[in-house]
Write an enzyme that holds these catalytic residues in place. Structure first.
Site: not given
Length: 119
Positions: A26, A70, A109
């Site tokens: 991550c 985005h 997520e």
């Protein structure tokens, strides 16, 4: 008795958890297809039989679409602690300021993970 409603919103974005060790996956730039679930609650219903008309959550969809979808979340939020937990708190505070019936926000997520902010 408490009435509860929820609504989901979806967006795709990247982030990077720079405070983690470099070898942590991550810590690298990566992205998710996020799900934001907003919960609103009330002890009574309005004159139409709603806690809140779902249509009144349209500003949250617009906010997510314009500011998060985005995008690179580190840039959007201006810090490096862009975890699902921090996103849940951010969206809770945004919603609570506009929709006082907001009682919780959950952020996913992945299909198997959720973080929730519920003061």
């Amino acid at each position: 008795m408490m009435f509860r409603i929820t609504k989901e919103f979806h967006f795709s974005a990247s982030h990077q958890l720079k405070s983690l060790p470099a070898e942590h996956q991550c810590a690298r730039l990566h992205g998710h297809n996020y799900i934001v679930e907003v919960e609103l609650s009330g002890e009574t219903l309005n004159e139409h039989g709603f806690v809140r008309d779902y249509h009144e959550l349209a500003p949250l969809k617009q906010y997510i679409d314009e500011c998060f979808d985005h995008r690179h979340l580190n840039d959007v939020l201006g810090h490096d602690r862009v975890t699902a937990e921090c996103l849940a708190q951010h969206f809770y505070e945004w919603c609570q300021a506009r929709l006082p019936e907001t009682t919780a926000v959950r952020v996913s997520e992945t299909a198997k993970t959720w973080a929730e902010y519920r003061p």
